[in-house]
Scaffold this motif. Structure first.
Motif, PDB file in Angstrom:
ATOM      1  N   ALA A  90     -61.683  30.250 -55.397  1.00 51.30           N
ATOM      2  CA  ALA A  90     -60.868  30.099 -54.175  1.00 51.30           C
ATOM      3  C   ALA A  90     -59.393  29.915 -54.499  1.00 51.30           C
ATOM      4  N   GLY A  91     -58.894  30.669 -55.461  1.00 54.10           N
ATOM      5  CA  GLY A  91     -57.485  30.621 -55.813  1.00 54.10           C
ATOM      6  C   GLY A  91     -57.139  29.616 -56.897  1.00 54.10           C
ATOM      7  N   ALA A  92     -58.080  28.739 -57.278  1.00 55.32           N
ATOM      8  CA  ALA A  92     -57.784  27.734 -58.310  1.00 55.32           C
ATOM      9  C   ALA A  92     -57.506  28.386 -59.664  1.00 55.32           C
ATOM     10  N   ALA A  93     -58.042  29.588 -59.887  1.00 55.43           N
ATOM     11  CA  ALA A  93     -57.811  30.275 -61.160  1.00 55.43           C
ATOM     12  C   ALA A  93     -56.343  30.612 -61.362  1.00 55.43           C
ATOM     13  N   ALA A  94     -55.569  30.597 -60.283  1.00 53.85           N
ATOM     14  CA  ALA A  94     -54.140  30.847 -60.409  1.00 53.85           C
ATOM     15  C   ALA A  94     -53.383  29.590 -60.846  1.00 53.85           C
ATOM     16  N   ARG A  95     -54.013  28.414 -60.723  1.00 55.85           N
ATOM     17  CA  ARG A  95     -53.348  27.146 -61.056  1.00 55.85           C
ATOM     18  C   ARG A  95     -53.911  26.493 -62.319  1.00 55.85           C
TER      19      ARG A  95
ATOM     20  N   ILE B 162     -63.989  25.989 -62.250  1.00 57.04           N
ATOM     21  CA  ILE B 162     -62.521  26.048 -62.211  1.00 57.04           C
ATOM     22  C   ILE B 162     -62.004  25.409 -60.926  1.00 57.04           C
ATOM     23  N   ARG B 163     -62.688  25.672 -59.828  1.00 62.39           N
ATOM     24  CA  ARG B 163     -62.286  25.092 -58.546  1.00 62.39           C
ATOM     25  C   ARG B 163     -62.411  23.569 -58.565  1.00 62.39           C
ATOM     26  N   SER B 164     -63.511  23.061 -59.126  1.00 62.35           N
ATOM     27  CA  SER B 164     -63.701  21.613 -59.217  1.00 62.35           C
ATOM     28  C   SER B 164     -62.669  20.974 -60.146  1.00 62.35           C
ATOM     29  N   ALA B 165     -62.345  21.659 -61.247  1.00 62.79           N
ATOM     30  CA  ALA B 165     -61.334  21.140 -62.168  1.00 62.79           C
ATOM     31  C   ALA B 165     -59.986  21.011 -61.462  1.00 62.79           C
ATOM     32  N   GLY B 166     -59.657  21.984 -60.632  1.00 65.86           N
ATOM     33  CA  GLY B 166     -58.415  21.904 -59.883  1.00 65.86           C
ATOM     34  C   GLY B 166     -58.419  20.804 -58.843  1.00 65.86           C
ATOM     35  N   ALA B 167     -59.589  20.551 -58.250  1.00 65.45           N
ATOM     36  CA  ALA B 167     -59.686  19.553 -57.191  1.00 65.45           C
ATOM     37  C   ALA B 167     -59.659  18.124 -57.715  1.00 65.45           C
ATOM     38  N   PHE B 168     -60.147  17.899 -58.944  1.00 59.84           N
ATOM     39  CA  PHE B 168     -60.314  16.523 -59.438  1.00 59.84           C
ATOM     40  C   PHE B 168     -59.471  16.226 -60.677  1.00 59.84           C
ATOM     41  N   GLY B 169     -58.337  16.871 -60.797  1.00 57.78           N
ATOM     42  CA  GLY B 169     -57.373  16.494 -61.828  1.00 57.78           C
ATOM     43  C   GLY B 169     -57.590  17.101 -63.188  1.00 57.78           C
TER      44      GLY B 169
ATOM     45  N   GLY C 253     -57.039  36.112 -53.007  1.00 55.41           N
ATOM     46  CA  GLY C 253     -55.922  36.183 -53.944  1.00 55.41           C
ATOM     47  C   GLY C 253     -56.239  36.736 -55.308  1.00 55.41           C
ATOM     48  N   VAL C 254     -57.316  37.504 -55.430  1.00 57.09           N
ATOM     49  CA  VAL C 254     -57.616  38.128 -56.716  1.00 57.09           C
ATOM     50  C   VAL C 254     -56.465  39.055 -57.096  1.00 57.09           C
ATOM     51  N   PRO C 255     -55.887  38.897 -58.273  1.00 52.64           N
ATOM     52  CA  PRO C 255     -54.760  39.752 -58.655  1.00 52.64           C
ATOM     53  C   PRO C 255     -55.207  41.192 -58.867  1.00 52.64           C
ATOM     54  N   GLY C 256     -54.526  42.113 -58.280  1.00 51.41           N
ATOM     55  CA  GLY C 256     -54.873  43.524 -58.435  1.00 51.41           C
ATOM     56  C   GLY C 256     -53.671  44.321 -58.887  1.00 51.41           C
ATOM     57  N   THR C 257     -53.926  45.436 -59.520  1.00 51.35           N
ATOM     58  CA  THR C 257     -52.839  46.314 -59.945  1.00 51.35           C
ATOM     59  C   THR C 257     -52.673  47.504 -59.008  1.00 51.35           C
ATOM     60  N   ALA C 258     -53.774  47.929 -58.367  1.00 52.19           N
ATOM     61  CA  ALA C 258     -53.683  49.077 -57.454  1.00 52.19           C
ATOM     62  C   ALA C 258     -54.857  49.050 -56.483  1.00 52.19           C
ATOM     63  N   LEU C 259     -54.570  49.419 -55.252  1.00 49.72           N
ATOM     64  CA  LEU C 259     -55.611  49.589 -54.244  1.00 49.72           C
ATOM     65  C   LEU C 259     -55.746  51.081 -53.970  1.00 49.72           C
ATOM     66  N   HIS C 260     -56.907  51.633 -54.327  1.00 48.66           N
ATOM     67  CA  HIS C 260     -57.167  53.053 -54.128  1.00 48.66           C
ATOM     68  C   HIS C 260     -57.809  53.253 -52.757  1.00 48.66           C
TER      69      HIS C 260
END
Length: 318
Positions: A215-220, A185-192, A91-98
């Motif tokens: 693993a997508g936690a950066a989006a939350r 970041i992933r651990s922060a998302g998992a443990f509140g 889920g890495v945000p991208g602007t364009a796939l070349h």
């Protein structure tokens, strides 16, 4: 002899006579060759060979300058079929796939195109020469994903969030590995956790590598960038937070942390240097993780996970 006289006369007639200075005849030889190129750009240099080896596996990341006034950040480019596919899967945000023109496609390319289409990422058919320019000559295998700069929050924004639970913020002091940042970041998302704070300088940022490791936690989980970490920690204390620093020589062991149910800022230092002096002096308590004697230290990402889990467990009991 007449023949010898003619040869001497010929040499005499060709003599130019005395001249003053070089007269500009050696001007080309006197010109410099310009600045010495970087080690990575010098053929045969060990640094150049190391840089070449990092791209032989068909994947990597290359920074590309963003054009336009007032844009100091850099757009990141993920290159190589394996790296691009892994980035899209997480889920890495991208602007364009070349996608390179006239290249042989395989299952990785087909899946990358499918994932990019589902994510609303623009698909651009790009000639090989343009791909070489975009990726700065890296081994792209006909595939490159451009990732925009991360939009950091302000440290004060983490205080105004309306999230459930007792506030818990993680601050990083000297963490330079983006994979460690992603794991935290992933651990922060998992443990509140309610957010992560990173310094603006000498610190890992939210790159594609950090985003993938999260693993997508950066989006939350919001990540804020602090111009001065010590001042930010002092502001959090004024807002009612207790600041605890994690260090092997802590005064309090983690299972006995009495402040677990209070609004907390947990500061994670680098594995090599630990907490910096000013940050350490700003902390209300220095906490250590009890370990067996055979283990001297833990990776910063693992130490953060253990600490956040113990805080979450203590909060659940109270």
């Amino acid at each position: 002899m007449a023949g010898n006289q003619q040869r001497r006369a010929a040499r005499t007639s060709n003599k130019k006579g005395m001249t003053v200075g070089s007269g500009g005849q050696r001007r080309k030889q006197l010109k410099g060759r310009g600045p010495t190129p970087k080690a990575e750009e010098r053929v045969g240099h060990p640094a150049a060979r190391r840089a070449a080896r990092t791209t032989k596996d068909g994947g990597g990341r290359q920074p590309a300058r963003r054009s336009g006034p007032g844009r100091g950040a850099a757009t990141e480019v993920v290159v190589g079929r394996n790296s691009v596919l892994e980035a899209l899967r997480t889920g890495v945000p991208g602007t364009a796939l070349h996608v390179g023109t006239r290249m042989e496609s395989d299952d990785r390319v087909k899946e990358a195109i499918t994932l990019a289409t589902e994510a609303g990422i623009a698909l651009l058919e790009t000639p090989r020469g343009e791909l070489d320019r975009i990726t700065d000559g890296a081994v792209h295998q006909g595939l490159a994903l451009t990732v925009p700069p991360y939009d950091y929050a302000h440290p004060d924004d983490l205080l105004s969030q309306q999230l459930p639970g007792v506030p818990l913020i993680v601050a990083l002091d000297g963490i330079t590995d983006p994979r460690n940042l992603g794991a935290i970041i992933r651990s922060a998302g998992a443990f509140g956790g309610h957010g992560v704070v990173v310094p603006a300088r000498r610190s890992a940022g939210v790159t594609a590598a950090a985003w993938k490791t999260s693993a997508g936690a950066a989006a939350r989980i919001r990540v804020a960038q602090a111009t001065n970490l010590t001042r930010t920690l002092e502001d959090y204390r004024k807002a009612g937070f207790f600041v605890i620093g994690l260090d092997a020589d802590g005064d309090v062991e983690l299972p006995g942390l009495a402040l677990a149910d209070q609004p907390l800022v947990v500061v994670i230092g680098s594995e090599g240097k630990g907490l910096s002096r000013l940050v350490r002096e700003t902390c209300d308590q220095i906490v250590s993780i009890p370990m067996a004697g055979v283990t001297e230290s833990l990776n910063a990402g693992i130490a953060a996970a253990v600490t956040l889990y113990e805080i979450a467990r203590a909060r659940a009991r109270r």
